[in-house]
Design a protein around this motif. Structure first.
Motif, PDB file in Angstrom:
ATOM      1  N   MET A   1      73.111  26.110  30.168  1.00  0.00           N
ATOM      2  CA  MET A   1      74.023  27.062  30.810  1.00  0.00           C
ATOM      3  C   MET A   1      75.089  27.536  29.834  1.00  0.00           C
ATOM      4  SD  MET A   1      74.460  25.581  34.705  1.00  0.00           S
ATOM      5  CE  MET A   1      74.821  23.875  34.251  1.00  0.00           C
ATOM      6  N   LEU A   2      75.567  26.640  28.957  1.00  0.00           N
ATOM      7  CA  LEU A   2      76.533  27.050  27.941  1.00  0.00           C
ATOM      8  C   LEU A   2      75.921  28.050  26.966  1.00  0.00           C
ATOM      9  CD1 LEU A   2      78.214  23.604  27.153  1.00  0.00           C
ATOM     10  CD2 LEU A   2      79.284  25.543  28.300  1.00  0.00           C
ATOM     11  N   ALA A   3      74.675  27.765  26.556  1.00  0.00           N
ATOM     12  CA  ALA A   3      73.986  28.673  25.638  1.00  0.00           C
ATOM     13  C   ALA A   3      73.774  30.035  26.282  1.00  0.00           C
ATOM     14  CB  ALA A   3      72.657  28.052  25.208  1.00  0.00           C
ATOM     15  N   ALA A   4      73.423  30.050  27.550  1.00  0.00           N
ATOM     16  CA  ALA A   4      73.210  31.323  28.247  1.00  0.00           C
ATOM     17  C   ALA A   4      74.494  32.146  28.284  1.00  0.00           C
ATOM     18  CB  ALA A   4      72.703  31.052  29.662  1.00  0.00           C
ATOM     19  N   GLU A   5      75.637  31.494  28.550  1.00  0.00           N
ATOM     20  CA  GLU A   5      76.908  32.223  28.574  1.00  0.00           C
ATOM     21  C   GLU A   5      77.253  32.759  27.193  1.00  0.00           C
ATOM     22  OE1 GLU A   5      81.637  31.473  29.659  1.00  0.00           O
ATOM     23  OE2 GLU A   5      80.099  30.107  30.417  1.00  0.00           O
TER      24      GLU A   5
ATOM     25  N   MET B   1      79.608  21.214  22.529  1.00  0.00           N
ATOM     26  CA  MET B   1      80.371  20.618  23.625  1.00  0.00           C
ATOM     27  C   MET B   1      80.709  19.162  23.326  1.00  0.00           C
ATOM     28  SD  MET B   1      81.878  20.534  26.521  1.00  0.00           S
ATOM     29  CE  MET B   1      81.492  21.968  27.521  1.00  0.00           C
ATOM     30  N   ARG B   2      79.753  18.383  22.809  1.00  0.00           N
ATOM     31  CA  ARG B   2      80.014  16.981  22.496  1.00  0.00           C
ATOM     32  C   ARG B   2      81.057  16.856  21.385  1.00  0.00           C
ATOM     33  NH1 ARG B   2      74.484  16.444  23.985  1.00  0.00           N
ATOM     34  NH2 ARG B   2      73.820  17.262  21.974  1.00  0.00           N
ATOM     35  N   ASP B   3      80.952  17.690  20.351  1.00  0.00           N
ATOM     36  CA  ASP B   3      81.930  17.636  19.264  1.00  0.00           C
ATOM     37  C   ASP B   3      83.326  17.991  19.761  1.00  0.00           C
ATOM     38  OD1 ASP B   3      79.910  16.952  17.566  1.00  0.00           O
ATOM     39  OD2 ASP B   3      79.595  18.980  16.779  1.00  0.00           O
TER      40      ASP B   3
ATOM     41  N   ARG C   1      85.907  27.384  27.427  1.00  0.00           N
ATOM     42  CA  ARG C   1      86.189  28.047  28.704  1.00  0.00           C
ATOM     43  C   ARG C   1      85.743  27.193  29.883  1.00  0.00           C
ATOM     44  NH1 ARG C   1      84.224  32.535  25.716  1.00  0.00           N
ATOM     45  NH2 ARG C   1      82.199  32.390  26.757  1.00  0.00           N
ATOM     46  N   PHE C   2      84.603  26.493  29.733  1.00  0.00           N
ATOM     47  CA  PHE C   2      84.115  25.640  30.811  1.00  0.00           C
ATOM     48  C   PHE C   2      85.084  24.487  31.067  1.00  0.00           C
ATOM     49  CE2 PHE C   2      81.744  21.786  32.038  1.00  0.00           C
ATOM     50  CZ  PHE C   2      81.293  22.191  33.282  1.00  0.00           C
ATOM     51  N   LEU C   3      85.609  23.874  30.024  1.00  0.00           N
ATOM     52  CA  LEU C   3      86.565  22.771  30.198  1.00  0.00           C
ATOM     53  C   LEU C   3      87.846  23.263  30.863  1.00  0.00           C
ATOM     54  CD1 LEU C   3      86.164  20.868  26.799  1.00  0.00           C
ATOM     55  CD2 LEU C   3      85.227  20.238  29.032  1.00  0.00           C
ATOM     56  N   VAL C   4      88.275  24.481  30.525  1.00  0.00           N
ATOM     57  CA  VAL C   4      89.489  25.029  31.145  1.00  0.00           C
ATOM     58  C   VAL C   4      89.243  25.363  32.608  1.00  0.00           C
ATOM     59  CG1 VAL C   4      91.120  26.953  31.091  1.00  0.00           C
ATOM     60  CG2 VAL C   4      90.387  25.887  28.945  1.00  0.00           C
TER      61      VAL C   4
ATOM     62  N   ASP D   1      76.614  12.495  28.160  1.00  0.00           N
ATOM     63  CA  ASP D   1      75.642  13.010  27.192  1.00  0.00           C
ATOM     64  C   ASP D   1      74.357  13.444  27.902  1.00  0.00           C
ATOM     65  OD1 ASP D   1      74.867  13.248  24.229  1.00  0.00           O
ATOM     66  OD2 ASP D   1      73.231  12.023  25.040  1.00  0.00           O
ATOM     67  N   TRP D   2      73.947  12.663  28.907  1.00  0.00           N
ATOM     68  CA  TRP D   2      72.730  13.017  29.665  1.00  0.00           C
ATOM     69  C   TRP D   2      72.951  14.322  30.429  1.00  0.00           C
ATOM     70  CZ3 TRP D   2      71.873  13.846  34.826  1.00  0.00           C
ATOM     71  CH2 TRP D   2      70.538  13.937  35.229  1.00  0.00           C
ATOM     72  N   PHE D   3      74.130  14.480  31.027  1.00  0.00           N
ATOM     73  CA  PHE D   3      74.427  15.692  31.786  1.00  0.00           C
ATOM     74  C   PHE D   3      74.458  16.912  30.871  1.00  0.00           C
ATOM     75  CE2 PHE D   3      77.776  18.657  33.237  1.00  0.00           C
ATOM     76  CZ  PHE D   3      77.164  19.121  34.384  1.00  0.00           C
TER      77      PHE D   3
END
Length: 331
Positions: free
Chosen positions: A190-194, A269-271, A302-305, A180-182
């Motif tokens: 970075m996710l929002a920017a993508e 991402m958390r959900d 996409r990041f998880l993949v 959660d901290w990360f």
């Protein structure tokens, strides 16, 4: 140079060397002359006239003459003995140096082989000690179990499992806290920017969440933030991309600010991680039942993949599941 002056040592050595050379040349000439005489004598006697006994007598006579004759010795003051001694010493030195070089290579190879053998012996001894320790532990455990009743063993096993569960729960809580901290401090921006058309996660590591309000250009460059942004328009964009769901109340209180692009991406991402974990647990080891249906191919998915944590269904890009790392070990 004045007359009567004694010659230099170099001149004396040169004169002795010249004398020895003439002496050897004369001896060679005499030997060649003797060979010619022998050949001339032998040519006058047909081979057919010589029997085996005659040939043997000739060889005996020749050996006797050679044995009775005085051996060739250099004259007094000749440098031939010194030259022969020098040649022999040089040859011996060369052979010794070659042997030393070959012995050095052999010695180095032998040392390496000895070191390898010593390492192997040490490993075998360590393995033997570990096996003996394990055998002693198993024997002690077996003797202890034989002394206890099945009820006592069951209680001890239950207590052990309970303690392991407590340990794993603590580790899980610690890992989720770190995750959660990360997400909150690094990944969310970075996710929002993508999602807003910027670079993929990892290409732009330093992103200020407040700068995301302006969005990105068609070339993926961060736009310059306006002095008076349209908050309503920004909120509609957030709702269109990440949906209208708000973060939990405790998360809001922790961040103490309204929902923005970074917090929305972090919440998504958390959900998604929570859904994937829950579905994996509920699948009971059935990999085909571990898929979660997603509304869209988001930056989080996409990041998880890309991170080799999750994978899409081979026939349905709207279904995602965690990769079962432990299954490969079980198989």
């Amino acid at each position: 140079m004045m007359e009567g002056v004694t010659s230099l040592p170099g001149d004396v050595y040169k004169a002795d060397l010249d004398f020895t050379l003439r002496e050897l040349t004369s001896a060679i000439a005499e030997a060649e002359e003797a060979v010619k005489r022998v050949r001339a004598t032998a040519s006058r006697v047909p081979d057919a006239d010589l029997s085996a006994v005659d040939s043997l007598e000739i060889m005996i006579k020749a050996y006797n003459e050679v044995a009775a004759s005085e051996p060739f010795l250099p004259s007094r003051g000749s440098v031939l003995p010194a030259l022969l001694a020098l040649q022999k010493a040089h040859q011996t030195t060369e052979e010794t140096n070659a042997y030393v070089a070959s012995s050095a290579v052999t010695l180095d190879q032998t040392k390496k082989r000895v070191e390898a053998e010593q390492l192997g012996v040490k490993e075998q001894r360590d393995l033997q000690a570990a096996l003996q320790k394990r055998i002693a532990s198993l024997r002690e455990e077996l003797e202890t179990k034989e002394e206890k009743t099945p009820e006592q063993l069951a209680k001890e096993k239950a207590a052990e499992l309970k303690q392991q569960k407590k340990h794993y729960d603590q580790q899980t809580a610690s890992l989720m806290k770190s995750l959660d901290w990360f997400i909150e401090n690094h990944l969310a921006s970075m996710l929002a920017a993508e999602e807003l058309g910027g670079p993929v996660v990892g290409d732009l590591t330093e992103i200020d969440p407040d700068e995301l309000s302006a969005g990105f250009s068609a070339h993926g460059k961060l736009k310059k933030a306006k002095e008076n942004p349209d908050d309503d328009k920004r909120q509609r964009r957030i709702d269109e991309i990440w949906g209208g769901a708000s973060e939990p109340q405790e998360a809001k209180g922790k961040r103490k600010r309204d929902r923005d692009e970074a917090s929305a991406a972090g919440s998504e991402m958390r959900d998604l991680i929570e859904q994937l974990l829950n579905q994996t647990m509920e699948s009971g080891g059935d990999s085909s039942a571990a898929y979660v249906r997603v509304d869209r191919e988001s930056a989080a998915a996409r990041f998880l993949v890309r991170s080799k944590v999750a994978e899409f269904h081979p026939k349905d890009a709207m279904r995602l599941r965690l990769i079962d790392f432990g299954r490969e070990l079980d198989d």
